[in-house]
Scaffold this active site. Structure first.
Site, PDB file in Angstrom:
ATOM      1  N   PRO A  66       0.845  -1.190   0.000  1.00 22.07           N
ATOM      2  CA  PRO A  66       0.000   0.000   0.000  1.00 22.07           C
ATOM      3  C   PRO A  66       0.885   1.247   0.000  1.00 22.07           C
ATOM      4  O   PRO A  66       1.896   1.286   0.705  1.00 22.07           O
ATOM      5  CB  PRO A  66      -0.808  -0.107   1.293  1.00 22.07           C
ATOM      6  N   HIS A  67       0.522   2.209  -0.806  1.00 19.69           N
ATOM      7  CA  HIS A  67       1.357   3.411  -0.935  1.00 19.69           C
ATOM      8  C   HIS A  67       0.502   4.585  -1.379  1.00 19.69           C
ATOM      9  O   HIS A  67      -0.539   4.402  -1.995  1.00 19.69           O
ATOM     10  CB  HIS A  67       2.495   3.170  -1.928  1.00 19.69           C
TER      11      HIS A  67
END
Length: 153
Positions: A66-67
């Site tokens: 996740p980013h």
């Protein structure tokens, strides 16, 4: 910028409690909060989950990254979590995720953010690197694995 420079050992969790995607993201964001890497998480988990609704960051083979580029940070920050029995993450291969890297970058630095993601993705395609992350017994071993991988590049 090196991944080992942005990963604080205090932001590594070897035994995550999360069983679902939203819990996992919240758990990693809380690591960043507790260590002062982010000061305002109001809405941050919601922003990350909204992005997950568009496309899952579960890239397959037990890995999720996740980013997001956010206003909450002045420089890139990262948290790492591991869940031996896996987390339901809606990964592209539909398999549970055991290794999670959360990367938040400052909104004004998209190139740096993409470079960090690219580097981490390359590392995670190497079986030996992933095995070392899965079998490490301490947070120091996780951090050293990442540092050594960068040195060997």
């Amino acid at each position: 910028m090196k991944l080992s420079e942005i990963l604080d050992r205090r932001c590594i969790k070897l035994d995550m409690y999360a069983t679902k995607k939203a819990e996992a993201i919240e758990e990693l964001v809380n690591l960043l909060l507790k260590t002062g890497k982010v000061s305002n998480i109001k809405g941050l988990v919601d922003e990350l989950m909204a992005q997950e609704e568009v496309v899952s960051t579960g890239i397959g083979q037990g890995v999720a990254i996740p980013h997001k580029l956010v206003n909450h940070v002045q420089q890139a920050v990262m948290a790492f979590g591991r869940k031996s029995d896996g987390i339901k993450f809606n990964a592209i291969d539909k398999q549970p995720v055991t290794l999670l890297f959360l990367i938040l970058g400052p909104k004004g630095k998209p190139t740096e953010h993409l470079q960090l993601l690219s580097k981490l993705s390359r590392f995670l395609h190497q079986t030996r690197f992933k095995e070392m992350l899965l079998t490490a017994q301490t947070t120091d071993e996780i951090w050293e694995t990442l540092r050594r991988q960068e040195e060997s590049e």
